[in-house]
Design an enzyme around this catalytic site. Structure first.
Site, PDB file in Angstrom:
ATOM      1  N   TYR A 149       0.624  -1.385   0.086  1.00  0.00           N
ATOM      2  CA  TYR A 149       0.503   0.153   0.119  1.00  0.00           C
ATOM      3  C   TYR A 149       0.805   1.158   0.269  1.00  0.00           C
ATOM      4  O   TYR A 149       0.670   2.337  -0.858  1.00  0.00           O
ATOM      5  CB  TYR A 149      -0.806   0.016   1.159  1.00  0.00           C
ATOM      6  N   LYS A 153       1.340   4.385  -2.545  1.00  0.00           N
ATOM      7  CA  LYS A 153       1.579   5.586  -2.967  1.00  0.00           C
ATOM      8  C   LYS A 153       2.739   6.509  -3.193  1.00  0.00           C
ATOM      9  O   LYS A 153       1.971   7.163  -3.552  1.00  0.00           O
ATOM     10  CB  LYS A 153       0.433   5.570  -0.648  1.00  0.00           C
TER      11      LYS A 153
END
Length: 319
Positions: A149, A153
Site C-alpha cells: 500500500y 501511494k
C-alpha cells in the site's frame, strides 16, 4: 464550481461529501455540481448538485462522464488499503496505480483542450515511511515503504508531482495518518483496532488491545482530516514544497495516554477496562512511531487536532 470525489462511499468520502454539500469549499466557494464515484453509491441522491457515477475506476470508460464538463478539482480517495493490498497485490496495483494514472491522463486531456488544470487532492499515507522509522520523522525523512500500500501511494505521489510540474494538473498529496474512528466494518485496514479502542472504551465496554500500553502511534480525528482535505483544495500552490507531498500535522500518543484521555472525556474508567495483549506485528507496524515535525504542512496552513482529548471528542463527532 464542479468537483469530483472518488471513493465517495468510503469512510472519509462520505464525510467529505456531506461537508462539501453543506458548506462548500473554504472561502465561501460554492459548488454547482459534485460528481461522486465508487463501486456502489447510495440510491436516490436528494441534493440536485450531486452527480452519482457508480462504477469501477479500473475500467477505461468510467472516467469519461466525470470529465464530460471541465472539473475545477478532484479529491482522489479511492484505494485498496493496507491489509487488503498485502493479500491482493495485483488488485491493489490496478486500483492504486493504474486507475490513478488514468485519472491523471484525463486531467492532462482536460488541460490540453485549453481548460484550466484541475486541483487534485490526493490521499496518500504515512505508510510511505515504512516500518523502520528514524528517531524523528520530519519533512526531510526519506520514504522507504515496507508494505504494498505504501509503495503504491509513493509511486502515485511521484506521478502527481510530475504532472503538476508539466502543468497538466495542480496537485497536492497529503500523507494521512490513522483516522479515527472508523465504523465497525471489515475494511482490510490493520490499524482498525484503534477505532475499536476509542469506540468500546468510550461506551464503558472492555477492550483487548493488540499493543502494549506504551505503544506510540500517530492519528487524527475524521473532522480534522476533512478540514485538511478541504484546505488542500484551496491552498496556494506557492505554499507547497516542490514534491507537492506533505506529512500532515497529527498527534503522537501512547495507547495508555489515549485510554486516559477517553476516561477524562467520557467520565469512564477506560484505563482499567483495557486488557493489553501485544501482537508483535501490530506493535511493529503501529506502535513504534517516533516524534514528528511537520513544518512544511504547518507553514501551508494545515493543522492537527491539538491534543488527545480534542481528538477523542472529535473522533466520534462524524461517526
Amino acid at each position: 464550481m464542479r468537483w469530483l470525489v472518488t471513493g465517495a462511499n468510503g469512510f472519509v468520502g462520505r464525510a467529505l461529501v456531506r461537508q462539501l454539500l453543506e458548506h462548500g469549499l473554504p472561502g465561501g466557494r460554492t459548488l454547482t455540481q459534485l460528481a461522486i464515484t465508487d463501486l456502489a453509491l447510495d440510491d436516490s441522491p436528494t441534493d440536485p448538485r450531486l452527480l452519482p457515477l457508480p462504477g469501477d475506476l479500473t475500467q477505461p470508460n468510467t472516467w469519461a462522464p466525470a470529465f464530460s464538463t471541465p472539473l475545477e478539482g478532484i479529491f482522489h480517495l479511492a484505494s485498496v488499503p493496507g491489509g487488503t493490498a498485502e493479500a491482493q497485490p495485483t488488485l491493489a496495483r490496478v486500483v492504486n496505480l493504474d486507475a490513478t494514472q488514468s485519472l491523471l491522463d484525463h486531467c492532462r486531456a482536460q488541460t490540453e483542450r485549453g481548460c484550466a488544470p484541475p486541483r487534485l487532492v490526493f490521499a496518500s499515507t504515512i505508510a510511505v515511511y515504512g516500518a523502520a522509522l528514524p528517531p524523528e520523522v520530519n519533512d526531510d525523512t526519506p520514504a522507504a515503504p515496507h508494505m504494498v500500500y505504501g509503495a503504491h501511494k509513493l509511486m502515485a505521489e511521484i506521478a502527481v508531482a510530475h504532472a503538476s510540474r508539466r502543468g497538466w494538473l495542480d496537485g497536492v498529496s497529503l500523507r494521512l495518518p490513522g483516522i479515527l474512528v472508523r465504523p465497525p466494518a471489515p475494511t482490510g485496514q490493520l490499524s482498525g483496532f484503534m477505532s475499536d479502542f476509542i469506540r468500546e472504551l468510550s461506551h464503558g465496554r472492555p477492550f483487548t488491545c493488540p499493543t502494549s500500553p506504551g505503544a506510540t502511534t500517530w492519528a487524527s480525528s475524521l473532522p480534522n482530516v476533512i478540514h485538511n482535505l478541504l484546505h488542500a483544495a484551496v491552498v496556494d500552490a506557492k505554499r507547497l514544497p516542490p514534491s507537492r507531498s506533505l506529512l500532515l500535522p497529527t498527534l503522537r500518543f501512547s495507547m495508555a495516554e489515549l485510554a486516559e484521555a477517553i476516561g477524562r472525556v467520557h467520565a469512564v474508567p477506560a484505563a482499567e477496562r483495557v486488557r493489553w495483549a501485544p501482537d508483535e506485528r501490530i506493535e511493529q507496524l503501529f506502535g513504534r512511531f517516533p516524534p514528528l515535525r511537520t513544518f512544511a504542512a504547518e507553514h501551508a496552513g494545515f493543522v492537527s487536532d491539538g491534543d488527545a482529548e480534542t481528538l477523542v471528542r472529535q473522533s466520534l463527532a462524524l461517526a
